[in-house]
Design a protein around this motif. Sequence first.
Motif, PDB file in Angstrom:
ATOM      1  N   GLU A  31       0.814  -1.215   0.000  1.00  0.00           N
ATOM      2  CA  GLU A  31       0.000   0.000   0.000  1.00  0.00           C
ATOM      3  C   GLU A  31       0.848   1.265   0.000  1.00  0.00           C
ATOM      4  N   GLY A  32       2.062   1.195   0.523  1.00  0.00           N
ATOM      5  CA  GLY A  32       2.895   2.391   0.649  1.00  0.00           C
ATOM      6  C   GLY A  32       2.341   3.312   1.720  1.00  0.00           C
ATOM      7  N   ASP A  33       2.699   4.574   1.641  1.00  0.00           N
ATOM      8  CA  ASP A  33       2.223   5.579   2.591  1.00  0.00           C
ATOM      9  C   ASP A  33       2.010   6.893   1.844  1.00  0.00           C
ATOM     10  N   PRO A  34       0.769   7.151   1.403  1.00  0.00           N
ATOM     11  CA  PRO A  34       0.515   8.376   0.642  1.00  0.00           C
ATOM     12  C   PRO A  34       0.848   9.649   1.428  1.00  0.00           C
ATOM     13  N   LEU A  35       0.645   9.618   2.756  1.00  0.00           N
ATOM     14  CA  LEU A  35       0.965  10.795   3.561  1.00  0.00           C
ATOM     15  C   LEU A  35       2.469  11.018   3.650  1.00  0.00           C
ATOM     16  N   GLY A  36       3.219   9.917   3.711  1.00  0.00           N
ATOM     17  CA  GLY A  36       4.671   9.994   3.814  1.00  0.00           C
ATOM     18  C   GLY A  36       5.369   9.956   2.467  1.00  0.00           C
ATOM     19  N   ARG A  37       4.583  10.037   1.416  1.00  0.00           N
ATOM     20  CA  ARG A  37       5.092  10.048   0.041  1.00  0.00           C
ATOM     21  C   ARG A  37       5.880   8.800  -0.320  1.00  0.00           C
ATOM     22  N   ALA A  38       5.382   7.643   0.106  1.00  0.00           N
ATOM     23  CA  ALA A  38       5.983   6.368  -0.273  1.00  0.00           C
ATOM     24  C   ALA A  38       5.000   5.671  -1.211  1.00  0.00           C
ATOM     25  N   ALA A  39       5.421   5.467  -2.431  1.00  0.00           N
ATOM     26  CA  ALA A  39       4.559   4.854  -3.432  1.00  0.00           C
ATOM     27  C   ALA A  39       4.263   3.401  -3.077  1.00  0.00           C
ATOM     28  N   PRO A  40       3.114   2.886  -3.520  1.00  0.00           N
ATOM     29  CA  PRO A  40       2.846   1.461  -3.321  1.00  0.00           C
ATOM     30  C   PRO A  40       4.000   0.642  -3.897  1.00  0.00           C
ATOM     31  N   GLY A  41       4.370  -0.408  -3.168  1.00  0.00           N
ATOM     32  CA  GLY A  41       5.485  -1.250  -3.580  1.00  0.00           C
ATOM     33  C   GLY A  41       6.811  -0.861  -2.952  1.00  0.00           C
ATOM     34  N   THR A  42       6.827   0.201  -2.126  1.00  0.00           N
ATOM     35  CA  THR A  42       8.060   0.648  -1.474  1.00  0.00           C
ATOM     36  C   THR A  42       8.335  -0.190  -0.229  1.00  0.00           C
ATOM     37  N   PRO A  43       9.430  -0.973  -0.231  1.00  0.00           N
ATOM     38  CA  PRO A  43       9.763  -1.755   0.966  1.00  0.00           C
ATOM     39  C   PRO A  43      10.112  -0.832   2.135  1.00  0.00           C
ATOM     40  N   PHE A  44       9.901  -1.320   3.336  1.00  0.00           N
ATOM     41  CA  PHE A  44      10.212  -0.530   4.531  1.00  0.00           C
ATOM     42  C   PHE A  44      11.658  -0.056   4.515  1.00  0.00           C
ATOM     43  N   ALA A  45      12.571  -0.915   4.085  1.00  0.00           N
ATOM     44  CA  ALA A  45      13.998  -0.579   4.054  1.00  0.00           C
ATOM     45  C   ALA A  45      14.306   0.544   3.074  1.00  0.00           C
ATOM     46  N   ALA A  46      13.416   0.811   2.136  1.00  0.00           N
ATOM     47  CA  ALA A  46      13.652   1.849   1.128  1.00  0.00           C
ATOM     48  C   ALA A  46      12.994   3.181   1.474  1.00  0.00           C
ATOM     49  N   LEU A  47      12.336   3.251   2.628  1.00  0.00           N
ATOM     50  CA  LEU A  47      11.706   4.520   3.029  1.00  0.00           C
ATOM     51  C   LEU A  47      12.791   5.568   3.293  1.00  0.00           C
TER      52      LEU A  47
END
Length: 70
Positions: A31-47
């Motif tokens: 799902e990612g994090d739309p508020l944190g600007r993380a696109a769907p498919g973004t692994p936690f390690a890539a935040l």
Amino acid sequence: MTEFAASHDTETDPRTRMECGVCWTVYDPAEGDPLGRAAPGTPFAALPEAWCCPTCDAPPVKFLRLDDDR
């Protein structure tokens, strides 16, 4: 090594869901994090380093691996 880096080193599966140890918000890479600007498919390690929990602003080091059978 910082705690943040250590928590990321142990994560091997980019689909691993992580749960905030403060407020129990779940970060789901699918799902990612739309508020944190993380696109769907973004692994936690890539935040980004500046990313924090969208609910309580806890830093990534406060997140724990969520072991579930999805």
